[in-house]
Write a protein that holds these residues in place. Sequence first.
Motif: not given
Lengths: 115, 115
Positions: B23-49
């Motif tokens: 994953c890559e971003q060039h917006m200067g953001h200081r927080a990055m996240y990983w989510y897992k999403q199963k079909a027809k469900k909302p995303p579930e947070l995994m990790f926050v940096y």
Amino acid sequence: AQKITQTQPGMFVQEKEAVTLDCTYDTSDQSYGLFWYKQPSSGEMIFLIYQGSYDEQNATEGRYSLNFQKARKSANLVISASQLGDSAMYFCAMRVTYGNNRLAFGKGNQVVVIP
Amino acid sequence: DTEVTQTPKHLVMGMTNKKSLKCEQHMGHRAMYWYKQKAKKPPELMFVYSYEKLSINESVPSRFSPECPNSSLLNLHLHALQPEDSALYLCASSQDWVGPNNEQFFGPGTRLTVL
């Protein structure tokens, strides 16, 4: 903990008509933000609109507006002049400003725009 | 540039494989996240940096290993996954992890299938 409720079943909307997606939330915090995201079948979550709990005016972004009723704890999304490209899953989400910073999502509303 | 990019778009792997999502971003953001999403469900947070340090691990199994090499990059290393780990994996970033108005911008996701 925050809770977001989206209870509408899948919706069919005629092209060019307006559609309202319901969202209610529950929190004891006074400072929070409400977000709406669109997720087409391609999978990308697209940020649509943001409303802060202290914002006195309803947020608007192009064809999207948020009907914020703080006392009723509702944050409904209104899409004006629906287009075929609006067919997607729509998620309401909430995040308190201080403390638990996690983004809490509702279960989503499926919208299909028909010509 | 308001884009979060993710590679690969699709990934099929066996249960004994080792693979990585990027994953890559060039917006200067200081927080990055990983989510897992199963079909027809909302995303579930995994990790926050936040500021390149792991702030949140939502009790994710150790077969998922996150890494933040610098402020623009976020990796998710996968090893010995199970078929139930098949899902859409979404990366997101925001200006900060704490404080107001921190809308999260999501990438297009990686569709992972574990055989």
